[in-house]
Scaffold this active site. Structure first.
Site, mmCIF file in Angstrom:
data_model
loop_
_atom_site.group_PDB
_atom_site.id
_atom_site.type_symbol
_atom_site.label_atom_id
_atom_site.label_comp_id
_atom_site.label_asym_id
_atom_site.label_seq_id
_atom_site.Cartn_x
_atom_site.Cartn_y
_atom_site.Cartn_z
ATOM 1 N N ARG A 1 18.252 35.075 61.849
ATOM 2 C CA ARG A 1 18.632 36.281 62.593
ATOM 3 C C ARG A 1 17.437 37.212 62.770
ATOM 4 O O ARG A 1 16.570 37.302 61.889
ATOM 5 C CB ARG A 1 19.727 37.043 61.835
ATOM 6 C CG ARG A 1 21.029 36.258 61.740
ATOM 7 C CD ARG A 1 22.155 37.121 61.339
ATOM 8 N NE ARG A 1 22.033 37.580 59.947
ATOM 9 C CZ ARG A 1 22.880 38.474 59.410
ATOM 10 N NH1 ARG A 1 23.828 39.010 60.166
ATOM 11 N NH2 ARG A 1 22.736 38.839 58.170
ATOM 12 N N SER B 1 13.769 33.193 52.763
ATOM 13 C CA SER B 1 14.576 32.723 51.619
ATOM 14 C C SER B 1 14.055 31.453 51.003
ATOM 15 O O SER B 1 14.738 30.416 50.967
ATOM 16 C CB SER B 1 16.018 32.555 52.094
ATOM 17 O OG SER B 1 16.446 33.744 52.713
ATOM 18 N N ASP C 1 16.099 36.479 50.167
ATOM 19 C CA ASP C 1 17.455 36.873 50.591
ATOM 20 C C ASP C 1 18.280 37.415 49.443
ATOM 21 O O ASP C 1 19.141 38.280 49.631
ATOM 22 C CB ASP C 1 18.176 35.717 51.308
ATOM 23 C CG ASP C 1 18.219 34.456 50.467
ATOM 24 O OD1 ASP C 1 18.889 33.493 50.897
ATOM 25 O OD2 ASP C 1 17.575 34.422 49.405
#
Ligand code: 0WK
Ligand code: 0WK
Ligand code: BGC
Ligand code: BGC
Length: 931
Positions: free
Chosen positions: A521, A584, A638
């Site tokens: 995203r 992440s 993350d």
């Protein structure tokens, strides 16, 4: 002649009446099958837990007891696979004296056990451990195949203290008296069920069993979806109708005659088994006697003469009735029988008596035909067929020995249900062969169950094992923090240079990237100082496999391409915005905006990245594109982003947990984008394609414990990268062959062991490996390993969530398996659901044990008796799996009882957290500049 007809007019049932009785019986069956109506139903429709007819794979040696018919038998049954129909039987009859069958229950079962012992001793079988099938021909409410509570005695039996007790454990207890007996009662079977199974062994179309003997009864294969008393809607189960009780609620009063009432009053169980008393062999002779007595009394027979024998109950037996109805010697037999009863019958008396017998036995056959026709109609309707073709297994002395009975029954059945082609198959070897089949199936199912349980047990972690995992994790946490042991540590405990929570003064517009989960995203985050005001706009982009596993340059160029599309869309091309990069993967950071990739995890394997600073790589890619410039202020894991996002709402939040679940989307959706505003507004919807979804946790650690970073004051967030826990073999004791297979098939074999047992990316693969192994063992999918099942990644973790959802009936589980090209039986579906449950449960427990280690460490580090903390959580597995989050929370409570842990779902993803971290970093930068 007419006199008899007139006298017994009520016993002649017209087809119209029979159709009416058929309809009544259909209603009775519905009542018996209904959960709410069953208690008051007279026809009990008892589930038998026999779900399948023999499939020819049965084999082995079995003992069988046959109690309840006219004869009590003990048998040894040898079933072998080689030859079809290859069943060897050896049996012995034993008497059933009245003092036994009408004494007390313990003596009755003691007697049965004695007979069994005698049978085995005389055949020197006592050294053998054998499974036993117990044919017990009385109404029993079964809870499973080898447990059944006697509802009431019928026929000649009336032993005390047996009603409402489990007759299987009664027999098992009685057998304990014989130390040399080692018998396992595996099945309790009604004789109708045994008869159906016996006939089904020869004719698989057999799905009904009927006994017309001492007593009468029928069973048939009913759809599970209609059996409300048993859970599950899949497949069929045999129902023991116990039709002998039809009319006990008055439903047949209009056809019962004074003789039926008189007989009932004189029976062992008045008011009970009223249908049976109009039909079966125990009563037919007596009915005839009562009629002859009455006809003699009213002068219609024997010139009104009566004999004491004619007055004596039971003097006329059904074998006499059968003898009198024989075509040729019937009349002679009648005379002989009447003379033996001390009567002196005339020719016409004999003919009249024969006629009485015919009327009584004809009514019996008619009534059975009506009830059987109702069952056949139900089968045809269940199958939604215009025409039913089926086989009915028959047994019982009356049906077998009465000269006219079978013909009459068949004829009337075919007349009542012309749309059913019925084959009547006489059971040559009694119901015990069938009972042996049921036991053989039970053995097979039991053996299979054992093998399946053996596999599932590998995933059942004991409290001790979980405590072991918690304590080992704790040790690894310490290893990771300490300079001396950090290099070897598998749990890397990476400093994040995030020192604290935002204080609400953060404000401004920030870009955020969120790479590494299910979706990539790009976000625009607007923070207005004052706590609750964060507005977010984000787009989801796809990271194609070839980019994830291409070159580092291609990957970062793709990321920059997405940023460009986003900025375009948002009309922000010229804006030079600070950016927070949620990346992440394990990164060794030396400050907030520098992070060297330690190693790829999950589905990523882009080259020339490991050991590189990914912030620099992003900056170079932006430079290469030369279209816009961004100020990359922070790189964030993350877990840290998630902790921050939740910490913004709950200051107690100092731990971030990710439990992701991978689910592929159709390739078409690759280049769609989504614009979501955090005030819930939507712009458009779409989904990306990336193979993220790992498992990890971060938490705020005391600086004094973080030996890799200077300073002892305050706290810093540590990204544990617990995914690597166990890479040194410390949890090999709970690592199964299936875990090893998944690891060998992964992109990073030998790495991320803990992640491969806990995260959504791998759970589906573990399940697939287990299903392959069970299929190989012949325990699933008929032993056929389909191409689909061999396909890696076919069993996505989202299917676990779907399959394990309580709301999903087995039918839907089968649909999912069908979609996967796995043609399954309902038994298969049950096993698949269990396998999914075992794998996801272990994953949740392992995560719980790991988290318990962290909160316990935090409690002890602060020297607290009780520690209250909030854990910010994100990840599809935690959010969507029906049981994962609950089991994880229960495990933490169990293993860290002095910690009060609140789990807070991160609604906005880690992008918001990344923006907040960027805002804090910006503020600190500002302050440094001002100082
Ligand atoms: C023979 C079967 C037995 C059943 C009997 C019924 O093996 O299980 O109970 O038929 O017929 P009866 O002996 O009562 O006439
Ligand atoms: C949403 C977060 C993202 C994280 C993801 C993990 O915004 O940073 O990587 O959750 O969950 P997944 O998408 O792997 O199920
Ligand atoms: C019993 C049934 C049995 C039938 C035939 C009836 O009295 O209730 O369980 O199947 O007799 O033996
Ligand atoms: C990565 C972590 C990440 C986790 C969850 C793991 O594979 O190593 O950095 O936090 O997945 O996305």
């Amino acid at each position: 002649m007419f006199a008899v007809d007139r006298f017994l007019y009520h016993m002649r049932l017209s087809d119209e009446t029979l159709v009416d009785i058929m309809t009544r019986f259909q209603a009775e069956m519905e009542k018996g099958l209904g959960k709410d109506t069953n208690p008051t139903a007279s026809v009990k429709m008892l589930p038998t837990f026999v779900r399948a007819i023999p499939d020819g794979s049965e084999n082995g040696e079995f003992l069988s007891l046959d109690l309840g018919g006219s004869k009590f038998r003990v048998l040894k049954v040898q079933v072998s696979q080689e030859g079809k129909q290859n069943v060897q039987m050896e049996s012995q009859f034993y008497p059933t004296p009245n003092e036994i069958i009408r004494g007390n229950g313990t003596e009755l079962f003691g007697y049965v056990a004695d007979c069994l012992a005698d049978f085995m001793r005389t055949r020197e079988m006592t050294h053998k451990k054998l499974p036993l099938g117990f044919t017990f021909s009385f109404p029993c409410r079964q809870t499973k195949l080898d447990e059944g509570f006697l509802l009431s005695w019928t026929k000649k039996f009336k032993a005390r203290g047996v009603q409402d007790t489990d007759v299987v454990s009664r027999l098992a207890n009685a057998m304990k008296e014989h130390e040399d007996l080692d018998v396992d009662i595996l099945s309790l079977v009604n004789d109708t069920v045994g008869t159906m199974m016996t006939c089904a062994y020869d004719d698989p179309a057999c799905e009904v069993g009927v006994i017309i003997g001492t007593g009468t009864n029928a069973c048939y294969m009913e759809d599970m979806s209609n059996i409300e008393l048993v859970e599950g809607d899949e497949g069929r189960m045999c129902i023991n109708t116990e039709w002998g009780a039809f009319g006990d609620d008055g439903a047949l009063e209009d056809i019962r005659t004074e003789f039926d009432r008189e007989l009932d009053l004189g029976s062992l169980n008045p008011g009970k088994q009223l249908f049976e008393k109009m039909v079966s062999g125990l009563y037919m002779g007596e009915l005839v006697r009562l009629i002859l007595l009455k006809m003699a009394k009213v002068g219609l027979l024997f010139g009104g003469a009566k004999s004491s024998a004619l007055h004596t109950k039971g003097k006329i037996e059904t074998q006499h009735v059968a003898a009198m109805e024989k075509y040729k010697e019937g009349l002679a037999n009648t005379r002989e029988i009447l003379v033996n009863l001390g009567l002196d019958p005339s020719e016409s008396d004999c003919i009249a008596v024969q006629q009485v017998c015919t009327i009584v036995s004809f009514r019996s056959a008619n009534l059975c035909a009506a009830a059987l026709a109702a069952i056949l109609t139900r089968l045809r309707e269940n199958k939604k067929l215009a025409r039913l073709r089926t086989t009915v297994g028959m047994d019982g002395t009356l049906y077998k020995t009465h000269p006219q009975y079978p013909k009459r029954l068949h004829k009337v059945v075919r007349r009542l249900v012309p749309n059913c082609d019925v084959r009547f198959l006489l059971s040559e070897s009694g119901s015990t062969k069938g009972a042996a089949m049921v036991t053989a199936v039970a053995c097979r199912v039991q053996a299979q169950r054992k093998q399946i349980d053996k596999v599932l047990a590998l995933f059942q972690l004991s409290r001790e094992q979980l405590i072991g995992v918690r304590d080992k994790m704790r040790t690894e946490l310490e290893y990771g923090l300490k300079k001396k042991t950090h290099a070897l540590a598998t749990v890397k405990m990476l400093p994040t240079f995030v020192y604290g929570m935002p204080d609400g003064t953060e404000k401004g517009k920030f870009l955020a990237l969120d790479l590494g989960g299910t979706n990539f995203r790009v976000l625009l985050v607007k923070i207005r100082s004052g706590r609750k005001s964060v507005r977010m706009y984000n787009k989801i982009f796809a990271i194609p496999l070839e980019i994830m596993q291409g070159t580092g340059e291609e990957l970062f160029d793709h990321i920059v391409q997405c940023i460009a599309d986003f900025l375009d869309y948002m009309g922000l091309k010229g804006a030079q915005l600070p950016l927070g990069f949620t990346f992440s993967f394990p990164c060794r950071q030396t400050c907030i905006d520098k992070g060297t990739l330690v190693g790829w995890t999950k589905g990523f394997k882009a080259t020339d990245c490991e050991g590189e600073d990914v912030v620099d790589m992003l900056r170079e890619a932006i430079k290469r594109r030369n279209e816009f410039d961004l100020d990359i202020v922070a790189i964030v894991n993350d877990t840290v982003g998630t902790m921050m996002t939740c910490g913004y709402e709950d200051p107690n939040c100092e731990i971030g947990l990710i439990a992701g679940e991978w689910s592929s989307v159709t390739p078409l959706a690759r280049f769609h984008m989504t614009l979501l505003r955090s005030d819930g507004g939507h712009c458009s919807t779409a989904r990306g394609f990336s193979k993220g979804t790992g498992s990890n946790v971060c938490y705020m650690e005391e600086m004094r414990n973080i030996e890799l970073v200077d300073g002892d004051e305050g706290q810093m967030c540590i990204n544990t990268e617990w995914g690597g826990f166990g890479d040194n073999g410390c949890i090999d004791d709970i690592c199964t062959q299936y875990d090893k297979e998944v690891d060998e098939g992964s992109l990073n074999s030998g790495k991320q062991r803990y992640e491969k047992m806990t995260s959504g990316m791998y759970l589906g693969e573990i399940v697939r490996q287990i299903l392959i192994d069970l299929t190989r063992q012949g325990l699933l999918f008929r032993g056929q390993i389909s191409e689909r099942l061999r396909t890696k990644g076919i069993f996505e973790t989202k299917f676990l969530s779907q399959i394990e959802s309580d709301r999903l009936a087995l039918l839907q589980v089968r649909k999912i398996l069908q979609q996967l090209g796995l043609d399954s039986t309902c038994e298969d579906s049950i096993v698949v659901k269990e396998v999914c449950g075992a794998v996801s449960r272990r994953a949740a427990q392992l995560c719980g044990a790991g988290l318990a280690a962290i909160v316990e460490k935090r409690r002890e580090d602060q020297g607290l008796e009780h520690f209250k903390v909030t854990v910010g959580v994100d990840g599809t597995l935690y959010k969507l799996h029906p049981h994962f989050s609950r089991i994880l929370q229960e495990t933490v409570k169990e293993l860290a009882p002095q910690c009060d842990v609140t789990f807070m779902l991160s609604e906005d993803g880690s992008g918001k957290g990344a923006a907040l971290i960027t805002a804090v970093a910006k503020r600190l930068q500002q302050q440094e500049k001002e100082n």
